[in-house]
Design a protein around this motif. Structure first.
Motif, short mmCIF file in Angstrom:
data_model
loop_
_atom_site.label_atom_id
_atom_site.label_comp_id
_atom_site.label_asym_id
_atom_site.label_seq_id
_atom_site.Cartn_x
_atom_site.Cartn_y
_atom_site.Cartn_z
N ALA A 3 0.86 -1.18 0.00
CA ALA A 3 0.00 0.00 0.00
C ALA A 3 0.90 1.23 0.00
N ALA A 4 0.61 2.19 -0.89
CA ALA A 4 1.42 3.40 -0.99
C ALA A 4 0.51 4.60 -1.13
N ALA A 5 1.06 5.78 -0.86
CA ALA A 5 0.24 7.00 -0.86
C ALA A 5 0.93 8.14 -1.58
N VAL A 6 0.16 8.83 -2.41
CA VAL A 6 0.54 10.14 -2.92
C VAL A 6 -0.10 11.13 -1.94
N ILE A 7 0.72 11.67 -1.05
CA ILE A 7 0.25 12.54 0.02
C ILE A 7 0.39 13.99 -0.42
N PRO A 33 -8.78 5.85 -4.01
CA PRO A 33 -7.89 5.06 -4.88
C PRO A 33 -7.32 5.92 -6.01
N LEU A 34 -6.04 5.70 -6.33
CA LEU A 34 -5.41 6.44 -7.42
C LEU A 34 -5.03 5.50 -8.56
N ILE A 35 -4.22 4.47 -8.28
CA ILE A 35 -3.80 3.55 -9.33
C ILE A 35 -3.26 2.27 -8.69
N GLN A 36 -3.41 1.15 -9.38
CA GLN A 36 -2.77 -0.11 -9.00
C GLN A 36 -1.69 -0.43 -10.03
N VAL A 37 -0.50 -0.79 -9.54
CA VAL A 37 0.63 -1.04 -10.43
C VAL A 37 1.29 -2.37 -10.09
N LEU A 50 2.85 -5.59 -6.13
CA LEU A 50 1.60 -4.93 -6.54
C LEU A 50 1.47 -3.70 -5.68
N LEU A 51 1.62 -2.54 -6.29
CA LEU A 51 1.49 -1.28 -5.57
C LEU A 51 0.03 -0.83 -5.63
N ASP A 52 -0.60 -0.75 -4.49
CA ASP A 52 -1.99 -0.30 -4.36
C ASP A 52 -1.92 1.13 -3.85
#
Length: 312
Positions: free
Chosen positions: A8-12, A68-72, A82-84
């Motif tokens: 799990a990652a975040a664009v903050i 949600p922004l993108i899954q990679v 898998l970046l969520d």
């Protein structure tokens, strides 16, 4: 088969629209590179819970609003991830490197100056692209085009696709130059829906290809600008766009449209399935309105692209 590590990652984002980056420890995988904060999702753990836990542990902040922004999915030689990714635009606390890692607030326009792991490339694109992409409809003259552009931006359009197939090449070039100036002054993303030759002549920063032009494209280097995208309607077209290294696509039709009443819509379930198979931002197109944006985000979309929602 290599185990897929779920992250799990975040664009903050802060109130100034800056993005928070953290530098990976040099002794870890992809060490020394910058990344969007986050961490591993534990088995059976909801992604949003994992993200909240990781941001508290790493940065000392508590999420107030996220979407949600993108899954990679990405495959390195030695591991697969898998970046969520979620966009977090409201939080409590002041972020700092709670584990000793350097952190930095960065202007969006400066993201390209930072070295990221390869898996982060689509996240950078998603962080830079707008959520609301207005496609131009017809207008009687250049003045009406520019008036409609102004009104669309006032109604919330954050990006513009100039599409005017009825114009001659010379008229399109003149109108596009006016749009370039107007969008630059307003800080609005602009892409041209035209041939590669016209876009290169204008030194355009962004070009959107029709599906026919996508299928005929041999290399993305044929376009000299920064952003290259295309219209897609199938898994095959999505695969072609991804293989050529395009930056994002539109996928349509999601819902029924007045402009193509005989084309059956794919629906949100099919849209979500197709988006999950690619690693680039995808706009939902076809029957979209401002009100459908949350549903589009939940289905994995970058945002929505539409004419009637903002034009005219």
């Amino acid at each position: 088969m290599t185990k897929l590590i779920h992250v799990a990652a975040a664009v903050i984002l802060n109130a100034q629209g800056q993005v928070l980056l953290a530098r990976r420890p040099v002794d870890k995988h992809q060490g020394g590179l910058w990344e969007f904060p986050g961490g591993k999702v534990e088995p059976n753990e909801p992604v949003v819970d994992a993200l909240a836990r990781e941001l508290d542990e790493e940065l000392g902040i508590q999420i107030s609003a996220a979407r949600p922004l993108i899954q990679v999915p990405h495959h390195y030689p030695d591991k697969s991830v898998l970046l969520d990714v979620y966009e977090v635009d409201a939080f409590e606390g002041t972020p700092y490197g709670r584990e000793g890692q350097p952190v930095e607030w960065v202007e969006r326009s400066a993201l390209a100056d930072y070295a990221f792991p390869a898996a982060n490339t689509p996240i950078v694109a998603a962080a830079l692209l707008p959520s609301r992409l207005m496609i131009t409809g017809a207008a009687a003259n250049p003045v009406e085009y520019l008036d409609n552009l102004e009104q669309g931006i006032k109604r919330g359009a954050e990006g513009v696709m100039l599409r005017a197939k009825q114009l001659t090449d010379s008229d399109f070039l003149q109108l596009a130059a006016q749009f370039q100036s107007a969008c630059r002054d307003r800080g609005v993303f602009l892409t041209l829906n035209s041939s590669i030759e016209l876009a290169n002549e204008l030194k355009a920063d962004a070009l959107h290809l029709s599906s026919a032009r996508l299928l005929a494209l041999e290399s993305r280097d044929q376009f000299s600008g920064r952003w290259l995208s295309a219209s897609c309607h199938s898994a095959e077209e999505l695969a072609k766009a991804e293989a050529l290294g395009l930056d994002y696509v539109t996928l349509s039709p999601v819902a029924a449209t007045r402009s193509h009443p005989d084309t059956p819509p794919m629906g949100w379930n099919t849209f979500q399935r197709l988006v999950a198979e690619v690693t680039l931002p995808v706009y939902a197109l076809g029957g979209m309105e401002e009100s459908t944006l949350p549903q589009a985000w939940d289905a994995g979309a970058q945002g929505v692209a539409a004419i009637s929602a903002w034009w005219g």
